[in-house]
Structure formats: C-alpha cells, structure tokens
Design an enzyme around this catalytic site. Structure first.
Site, PDB file in Angstrom:
ATOM      1  N   GLY A   8     -14.547   5.087 -10.297  1.00 11.90           N
ATOM      2  CA  GLY A   8     -14.737   6.159  -9.312  1.00 11.90           C
ATOM      3  C   GLY A   8     -15.166   7.450  -9.978  1.00 11.90           C
ATOM      4  NE  ARG A  11     -18.370  10.123  -3.452  1.00 13.61           N
ATOM      5  CZ  ARG A  11     -17.398   9.916  -2.556  1.00 13.61           C
ATOM      6  NH1 ARG A  11     -16.812  10.937  -1.974  1.00 13.61           N
ATOM      7  NH2 ARG A  11     -17.019   8.691  -2.252  1.00 13.61           N
ATOM      8  CB  VAL A  60     -12.325  -0.937  -8.259  1.00 13.59           C
ATOM      9  CG1 VAL A  60     -13.103  -0.178  -9.309  1.00 13.59           C
ATOM     10  CG2 VAL A  60     -11.895  -0.032  -7.114  1.00 13.59           C
ATOM     11  CE1 TYR A 153      -4.500   7.129  -1.711  1.00 11.31           C
ATOM     12  CE2 TYR A 153      -2.620   8.596  -1.445  1.00 11.31           C
ATOM     13  CZ  TYR A 153      -3.832   8.289  -2.037  1.00 11.31           C
ATOM     14  OH  TYR A 153      -4.369   9.163  -2.961  1.00 11.31           O
ATOM     15  CB  ALA A 155       2.793   0.400  -0.150  1.00 10.09           C
ATOM     16  CB  ALA A 156      -1.751   1.160  -2.780  1.00 10.67           C
ATOM     17  CB  ILE A 186      -7.153  17.493  -6.028  1.00 10.36           C
ATOM     18  CG1 ILE A 186      -5.830  17.164  -6.747  1.00 10.36           C
ATOM     19  CG2 ILE A 186      -8.224  17.978  -7.003  1.00 10.36           C
ATOM     20  CD1 ILE A 186      -5.147  18.304  -7.461  1.00 10.36           C
TER      21      ILE A 186
HETATM   22  P1  NAP Z   1     -13.165  11.067  -3.696  1.00 11.23           P
HETATM   23  O1  NAP Z   1     -13.697  12.444  -3.888  1.00 11.23           O
HETATM   24  O2  NAP Z   1     -13.153  10.465  -2.339  1.00 11.23           O
HETATM   25  O3  NAP Z   1     -13.953  10.095  -4.707  1.00 11.23           O
HETATM   26  C1  NAP Z   1     -13.611   8.745  -4.742  1.00 11.23           C
HETATM   27  C2  NAP Z   1     -14.311   8.086  -5.896  1.00 11.23           C
HETATM   28  O4  NAP Z   1     -13.858   6.722  -5.965  1.00 11.23           O
HETATM   29  C3  NAP Z   1     -15.813   8.032  -5.735  1.00 11.23           C
HETATM   30  O5  NAP Z   1     -16.403   8.137  -7.003  1.00 11.23           O
HETATM   31  C4  NAP Z   1     -16.041   6.646  -5.125  1.00 11.23           C
HETATM   32  O6  NAP Z   1     -17.328   6.079  -5.399  1.00 11.23           O
HETATM   33  C5  NAP Z   1     -14.977   5.862  -5.863  1.00 11.23           C
HETATM   34  N1  NAP Z   1     -14.591   4.639  -5.169  1.00 11.23           N
HETATM   35  C6  NAP Z   1     -13.999   4.511  -3.950  1.00 11.23           C
HETATM   36  N2  NAP Z   1     -13.825   3.209  -3.658  1.00 11.23           N
HETATM   37  C7  NAP Z   1     -14.341   2.508  -4.706  1.00 11.23           C
HETATM   38  C8  NAP Z   1     -14.487   1.139  -4.979  1.00 11.23           C
HETATM   39  N3  NAP Z   1     -14.062   0.205  -4.115  1.00 11.23           N
HETATM   40  N4  NAP Z   1     -15.081   0.770  -6.150  1.00 11.23           N
HETATM   41  C9  NAP Z   1     -15.514   1.699  -7.029  1.00 11.23           C
HETATM   42  N5  NAP Z   1     -15.400   3.020  -6.822  1.00 11.23           N
HETATM   43  C10 NAP Z   1     -14.825   3.423  -5.666  1.00 11.23           C
HETATM   44  O7  NAP Z   1     -11.659  10.954  -4.201  1.00 11.23           O
HETATM   45  P2  NAP Z   1     -10.806  11.888  -5.188  1.00 11.23           P
HETATM   46  O8  NAP Z   1     -10.126  12.903  -4.363  1.00 11.23           O
HETATM   47  O9  NAP Z   1     -11.613  12.310  -6.365  1.00 11.23           O
HETATM   48  O10 NAP Z   1      -9.687  10.832  -5.639  1.00 11.23           O
HETATM   49  C11 NAP Z   1      -9.681  10.217  -6.914  1.00 11.23           C
HETATM   50  C12 NAP Z   1      -8.332   9.562  -7.104  1.00 11.23           C
HETATM   51  O11 NAP Z   1      -7.307  10.535  -6.991  1.00 11.23           O
HETATM   52  C13 NAP Z   1      -7.989   8.492  -6.054  1.00 11.23           C
HETATM   53  O12 NAP Z   1      -7.308   7.415  -6.672  1.00 11.23           O
HETATM   54  C14 NAP Z   1      -7.070   9.221  -5.101  1.00 11.23           C
HETATM   55  O13 NAP Z   1      -6.221   8.317  -4.419  1.00 11.23           O
HETATM   56  C15 NAP Z   1      -6.345  10.124  -6.058  1.00 11.23           C
HETATM   57  N6  NAP Z   1      -5.747  11.302  -5.430  1.00 11.23           N
HETATM   58  C16 NAP Z   1      -6.521  12.288  -4.885  1.00 11.23           C
HETATM   59  C17 NAP Z   1      -5.907  13.400  -4.310  1.00 11.23           C
HETATM   60  C18 NAP Z   1      -6.697  14.535  -3.707  1.00 11.23           C
HETATM   61  O14 NAP Z   1      -6.063  15.463  -3.170  1.00 11.23           O
HETATM   62  N7  NAP Z   1      -8.010  14.556  -3.756  1.00 11.23           N
HETATM   63  C19 NAP Z   1      -4.509  13.493  -4.295  1.00 11.23           C
HETATM   64  C20 NAP Z   1      -3.765  12.474  -4.856  1.00 11.23           C
HETATM   65  C21 NAP Z   1      -4.374  11.388  -5.436  1.00 11.23           C
HETATM   66  P3  NAP Z   1     -18.605   6.322  -4.424  1.00 11.23           P
HETATM   67  O15 NAP Z   1     -19.077   7.724  -4.724  1.00 11.23           O
HETATM   68  O16 NAP Z   1     -19.588   5.288  -4.825  1.00 11.23           O
HETATM   69  O17 NAP Z   1     -18.104   6.182  -3.025  1.00 11.23           O
END
Ligand code: NAP
Length: 242
Positions: A8, A11, A60, A153, A155-156, A186
């Site tokens: 991921g 972005r 993934v 979410y 649970a995962a 974030i």
């Molecule tokens: P995001 O901006 O929505 O970006 C998600 C990223 O994951 C993108 O690069 C997307 O690729 C990729 N992705 C999604 N499904 C995928 C798959 N099946 N296979 C490969 N790549 C995949 O999310 P984010 O906020 O940066 O979150 C990143 C991590 O932090 C996640 O695990 C999220 O649960 C965790 N998190 C985020 C927050 C928050 O507040 N933002 C808080 C707690 C935890 P594409 O661009 O190709 O779609």
C-alpha cells in the site's frame, strides 16, 4: 541491494514510509492495488529523496497474486535483500455489526489480516537465512481499543497485533524484530470524510496526524539500532488512546 517492501505504498501513510525508507538509502519496493498513477507519483518522490525504487503491483487480499508476483520477484532478484517489510496496505468497510454484509467482513479480514500472513511468510525466508530483518505492521487504535461500527476492522487489526507478538517470539534469535504501529486519526484518503474540526477536540494534541509522523515512527522501528525493541505496539495518535 538492500530493499524495503511497503505494501500500500501508492498513497497516504504507505507513501510517506516509502519516501522515508528512500531517505535511509533503501531501494524501495512500492506495492499498490489499483492506483498506478499514484504509485508512479510515489516512485517519483522516492527518486527525489535520492534513492531508487520499483513498483510491484499485487492485491494483498489475494493469496494467489501474492504468491505469483512476490515469489517471482524474490526468485528473480537473488542479489536483492528485503531487509525491511512494512505491512501497511489496509481498508475500512464500516458498519454496525447488525447490518454488516459478509463481503464487508471478508474483504477487511483478507486485506488487513490474511495479507500479513501471506506476504510476511514469503519475505521471512530470506530474513531467516540472512539473520536480519525488520518487520513493521501498521495496525490501528481501533485494534487496541475496539471502535463501534468497526467490528471487522478492529478484529483484523487486533489479529495482526497478536500475530506481531507471536512472530516476534519466534524469530527474535535470528536478528529479526517484529513490531506494530498503531495510528490514531491521520490525514489521508481513508479519513477524508471525517470532520477534523469536530474530532480534534478528542485528541490531546488537537489535530489529526500527518502521514510523515507515522513514517518517522516506522523508520525508528526499522532502524538497525532498534534491535532490542520487538513485539511492541507503538501508538502514533496524539495522545488519543484510552
Ligand atoms: P489510504 O490513504 O486509503 O491508502 C491505502 C493504501 O493501501 C493505498 O496505497 C492502496 O492502494 C493500498 N491498498 C488497499 N487495499 C490494497 C490491496 N488489497 N492490495 C494492495 N494495496 C492495497 O490509507 P492510509 O490512511 O494511508 O492507511 C494505511 C494503513 O494505516 C492502513 O493499514 C490503515 O488501516 C492504517 N491506519 C490508518 C489510519 C488513518 O487515520 N489514516 C488510522 C489507523 C490505521 P491503491 O492506491 O492502489 O488503492
């Protein structure tokens, strides 16, 4: 060549981690699912940070794709060592449990939890052989505390936290550390629809975090000097927890 694989990476938090790993001198493997343009944008930023990288597209949540693409890459690059693995790719599909569809449960489990197993298992072999590795799993406050509307979410992410602690005990002797980062709110596409003005009142630091602030913590856990830190969950949440 020493590599860092970030799932991921196209972005948000994943991109910031890619850029940080580039600044640390790693050849960055940028995984993404569907957004090639944004993955290319990350690669550009990796180059601007003074390093090299390449894009590795696989879903993934699809174990066959992981096996085909990542296994093939590892087999074809015997001179490349994946020293750092950041399991960052994740999705949300929120709903109260009573209305949750099977797909919402399955997709969130496959993307956030199953991916940890299938990606890490492949990368771990090389780390065990070389007796060095840094694995950082991006989890969430939701996996520690549990949040209403996120039984899937929570649970995962809680599953990944358990796996982090278990794997850390399995591979500690081999110079491999396994830790998790638990972000709060974030600023990324994932939180775009949330009202920061309202929610910031819950956060002691009074704002959402920046992806770069999570990346800073990832770089710390991934550094060689963090060798005595393993099986830990590091919160990056502006003091929100509890
Ligand atoms: P995001 O901006 O929505 O970006 C998600 C990223 O994951 C993108 O690069 C997307 O690729 C990729 N992705 C999604 N499904 C995928 C798959 N099946 N296979 C490969 N790549 C995949 O999310 P984010 O906020 O940066 O979150 C990143 C991590 O932090 C996640 O695990 C999220 O649960 C965790 N998190 C985020 C927050 C928050 O507040 N933002 C808080 C707690 C935890 P594409 O661009 O190709 O779609």
């Amino acid at each position: 060549m020493k590599c860092a694989l970030i799932t991921g990476g196209s972005r948000g938090i994943g991109r910031a981690i890619c850029v940080k790993m580039a600044a640390l001198g790693y050849h960055v493997l940028i995984n993404y699912k569907s957004n090639l343009e944004e993955a290319q944008n990350t690669l550009e930023q990796v180059k601007q940070a003074g390093s090299t990288g390449e894009i590795l597209q696989f879903d993934v949540s699809d174990k066959e794709q992981i096996k085909q693409v990542l296994s093939a890459w590892i087999d074809a690059h015997e001179d490349h060592e994946i020293e750092v693995l950041v399991n960052n790719a994740g999705i949300r599909a929120d709903s109260l449990m009573a209305w949750m569809e099977e797909d919402q449960w399955d997709n969130v489990m496959k993307t956030n939890l199953d991916s940890f197993f299938y990606v890490t298992r492949l990368v771990l072999n090389g780390m065990l052989t070389r007796k060095y590795g840094r694995i950082v799993n991006v989890v969430s406050l939701s996996g520690i505390k549990g949040l209403a509307g996120q039984t899937n979410y929570s649970a995962a992410k809680a599953g990944v936290i358990g796996a982090t602690k278990a794997l850390a005990q399995e591979v500690g002797r081999q110079g491999i550390t396994v830790n998790a980062l638990a972000p709060g709110f974030i600023r990324t596409d994932m939180t775009e629809e949330l009202d920061e003005k309202e929610l910031r009142n819950l956060i002691p630091v009074r704002r959402f975090g920046k992806p770069e602030e999570v990346a800073h913590a990832a770089a710390f856990l991934a550094s060689p000097d963090a060798a005595y830190i393993t099986g830990q969950i590091l919160s990056v949440n502006g003091g929100l927890y509890s």
